[in-house]
Design an enzyme around this catalytic site. Sequence first.
Site, PDB file in Angstrom:
ATOM      1  CD  GLU A   1     -53.584 -93.487 -41.289  1.00 13.47           C
ATOM      2  OE1 GLU A   1     -54.382 -92.695 -40.761  1.00 13.47           O
ATOM      3  OE2 GLU A   1     -53.796 -94.706 -41.430  1.00 13.47           O
TER       4      GLU A   1
ATOM      5  NE  ARG B   1     -59.786 -82.255 -39.096  1.00 14.08           N
ATOM      6  CZ  ARG B   1     -59.020 -83.115 -39.777  1.00 14.08           C
ATOM      7  NH1 ARG B   1     -58.965 -83.080 -41.085  1.00 14.08           N
ATOM      8  NH2 ARG B   1     -58.338 -84.035 -39.146  1.00 14.08           N
TER       9      ARG B   1
ATOM     10  CE  LYS C   1     -54.158 -88.065 -45.310  1.00  8.84           C
ATOM     11  NZ  LYS C   1     -53.952 -88.893 -44.143  1.00  8.84           N
TER      12      LYS C   1
HETATM   13  P1  ATP Z   1     -57.817 -86.843 -43.371  1.00  9.11           P
HETATM   14  O1  ATP Z   1     -59.100 -86.970 -42.631  1.00  9.11           O
HETATM   15  O2  ATP Z   1     -57.920 -86.053 -44.601  1.00  9.11           O
HETATM   16  O3  ATP Z   1     -57.116 -88.161 -43.564  1.00  9.11           O
HETATM   17  P2  ATP Z   1     -56.104 -86.526 -41.177  1.00  9.11           P
HETATM   18  O4  ATP Z   1     -56.065 -85.469 -40.139  1.00  9.11           O
HETATM   19  O5  ATP Z   1     -56.549 -87.878 -40.784  1.00  9.11           O
HETATM   20  O6  ATP Z   1     -56.913 -85.978 -42.388  1.00  9.11           O
HETATM   21  P3  ATP Z   1     -53.298 -86.959 -41.301  1.00  9.11           P
HETATM   22  O7  ATP Z   1     -52.521 -87.610 -42.361  1.00  9.11           O
HETATM   23  O8  ATP Z   1     -53.420 -87.629 -40.007  1.00  9.11           O
HETATM   24  O9  ATP Z   1     -54.718 -86.662 -41.904  1.00  9.11           O
HETATM   25  O10 ATP Z   1     -52.821 -85.452 -41.102  1.00  9.11           O
HETATM   26  C1  ATP Z   1     -51.499 -84.990 -40.946  1.00  9.11           C
HETATM   27  C2  ATP Z   1     -51.566 -83.663 -40.261  1.00  9.11           C
HETATM   28  O11 ATP Z   1     -52.312 -82.728 -41.029  1.00  9.11           O
HETATM   29  C3  ATP Z   1     -52.246 -83.781 -38.908  1.00  9.11           C
HETATM   30  O12 ATP Z   1     -51.512 -83.069 -37.956  1.00  9.11           O
HETATM   31  C4  ATP Z   1     -53.604 -83.170 -39.153  1.00  9.11           C
HETATM   32  O13 ATP Z   1     -54.105 -82.658 -37.967  1.00  9.11           O
HETATM   33  C5  ATP Z   1     -53.312 -82.128 -40.241  1.00  9.11           C
HETATM   34  N1  ATP Z   1     -54.513 -81.845 -41.025  1.00  9.11           N
HETATM   35  C6  ATP Z   1     -55.288 -82.733 -41.687  1.00  9.11           C
HETATM   36  N2  ATP Z   1     -56.340 -82.122 -42.267  1.00  9.11           N
HETATM   37  C7  ATP Z   1     -56.234 -80.804 -41.981  1.00  9.11           C
HETATM   38  C8  ATP Z   1     -57.012 -79.644 -42.289  1.00  9.11           C
HETATM   39  N3  ATP Z   1     -58.127 -79.728 -43.016  1.00  9.11           N
HETATM   40  N4  ATP Z   1     -56.602 -78.452 -41.813  1.00  9.11           N
HETATM   41  C9  ATP Z   1     -55.473 -78.359 -41.076  1.00  9.11           C
HETATM   42  N5  ATP Z   1     -54.699 -79.406 -40.760  1.00  9.11           N
HETATM   43  C10 ATP Z   1     -55.057 -80.627 -41.190  1.00  9.11           C
HETATM   44 MG    MG Z   2     -56.336 -89.721 -40.471  1.00 10.79          MG
END
Ligand code: ATP
Ligand code: MG
Length: 558
Positions: A35, A262, A272
């Site tokens: 995102e 994760r 983020k």
């Molecule tokens: P954040 O909470 O930091 O915004 P998110 O999962 O909402 O993380 P996205 O932009 O939706 O962020 O993530 C893109 C991809 O990266 C998704 O498939 C997510 O599952 C993966 N991802 C995000 N954080 C991690 C992590 N700490 N370890 C492994 N994969 C991750």
């Molecule tokens: Mg997210």
Amino acid sequence: MAEEKKALNFIEQIIEEDLQNTHKREELKFRFPPEPNGYLHIGHASSICLNFGLGEKYNAPVNLRFDDTNPIKEEQEFVDAIKEDVLWLGFKWEKECYASDYFQQLYDWAVEMIKNGDAYVDSQTSEEIAMQKGTPTEPGKESPYRKRSIEENLELFEKMKNGETPERGHVLRAKINMESPNMLMRDPVMYRCLHKSHHRTKDTWKIYPMYDWAHGESDFIESISHSFCTLEFLPHRELYNWFVEKVSKEGELKPKQREFARRNLSHTVVSKRKLMQLVEKGVVNSWDDPRMPTISGLRRRGYTPNAVRKFADSIGVGKRENMIDVAHLEFCAREDLNKTAPRVMGVLDPVKLVITNYEEGKEEWLEAENNPEDELAGSREIPFSRELYIEKEDFKESANRKFFRLTLGKEVRLKNAYIIKGEEVVKDAEGNITEIHCTYDPKSRSGSGTEESMRKVKGTLHWVSAKHALETEIRLYDRLFSVENPDGDKEKDFMDFVNPDSLQVIKGYVEPSLKSAGIQDKFQFQRIGYFCVDKESKEGQPIFNRTVTLRDSWAKKK
Ligand code: ATP
Ligand code: MG
């Protein structure tokens, strides 16, 4: 064969099984779906390496898909940063996709669902809807609007789309089952009215799809075979399948969601939203502040793509969440930089060393090897003269027998140069050492082939010639949080654990060859650590970021 099986991680096992039973090899297709609401962090690096790594392994396409369904938090700046980071890591996507490109298709499908009695417009407030949701052990209550006629639903949904209903006026909900043991199946919201401009679709849309409605459908549209996401989406899988079932036809290949754990990194936060807080509250200077666990921060700090990929690959994928010690990431940086970073000399905390028997005004240019780990790296010349700087901590007026650095009456070697002997110290009125006087052995020059040049002394010190040295700004970074898990204390906010000493800016002296160093160039300052030229440097005046010390100094402190 059995051995090969064992080496597969559980994600690869899933794919191998599918190749045996349901999928053709050419049907494999993956995606990385960030995102664009912030910069990518080291956790995302794991997901990038997983998805693009599978692409490499199975020679399958991987899409970069921006999951841009929430205009409130998303920006073009983040899209650009994400692309730069994925490219920097060395991966190539098949297609650059946007969930927002599917808004029309999603809308059309939603209309179909209304016609089929699978969705309805709910006119309650979000609070009322939440109250009817029930609990995991108590069934929810059906909305009074659930039985609206198809005609009325179609009419209202169109009004929502046209922006004729207020922002919190209505939502579109899937009609599933208010008694489902899975709370997410209790008539989840598919659309909400939001009169916000989107970074790509601008003001075209007054309704925006929710994540669950958009994600699986985007996977389906792109013919993604395997959609890997993090474990918190496990309960969403049922809904993912339900939605895909509604929009696909029989016999069509449906994407398959599978979950992995994760990855968390110690002494930092990988979210983020939280990283955004650090930027907004001025705890760090920017998303790419070298203290940030963002990919751009690591890059600016001096990490190499190789180091980050090595890190991600070595921790692999798992089914259980765990915390990886940041020391492991630092280890990966050292390991890679040791092979690739040219050696130079720099003094961070200088004290003057005067060689009293070295001719005044004389200078010599001594040969120094650029990288003992790399034969092709060649050598350079460094200036030597009567007055040098050495590291304050490399001298002690009186030292015990275990101190192998410089002291009075004992010999050490100056790296790439001569053997010297400490003779006396000069102090100011307060008793601070202002100069150390020594004598040198003119026959002992390194590499000169004389018997004296082979003479073994216990210590070797780095140094720079005072007259020739370049004074530079050096930024020393420490961990951004002083505890292993800043999120681990329920009573406190992660911001309470920010390490106030995470940045120290000093003046140091480096050898003159570094005048021509370019932004992002990486070096090993011998005996100290790895450093990288910061982007704020001016021509001829590099600023150095310490990437990592030569050794793990935290292991000792513990
Ligand atoms: P954040 O909470 O930091 O915004 P998110 O999962 O909402 O993380 P996205 O932009 O939706 O962020 O993530 C893109 C991809 O990266 C998704 O498939 C997510 O599952 C993966 N991802 C995000 N954080 C991690 C992590 N700490 N370890 C492994 N994969 C991750
Ligand atoms: Mg997210």
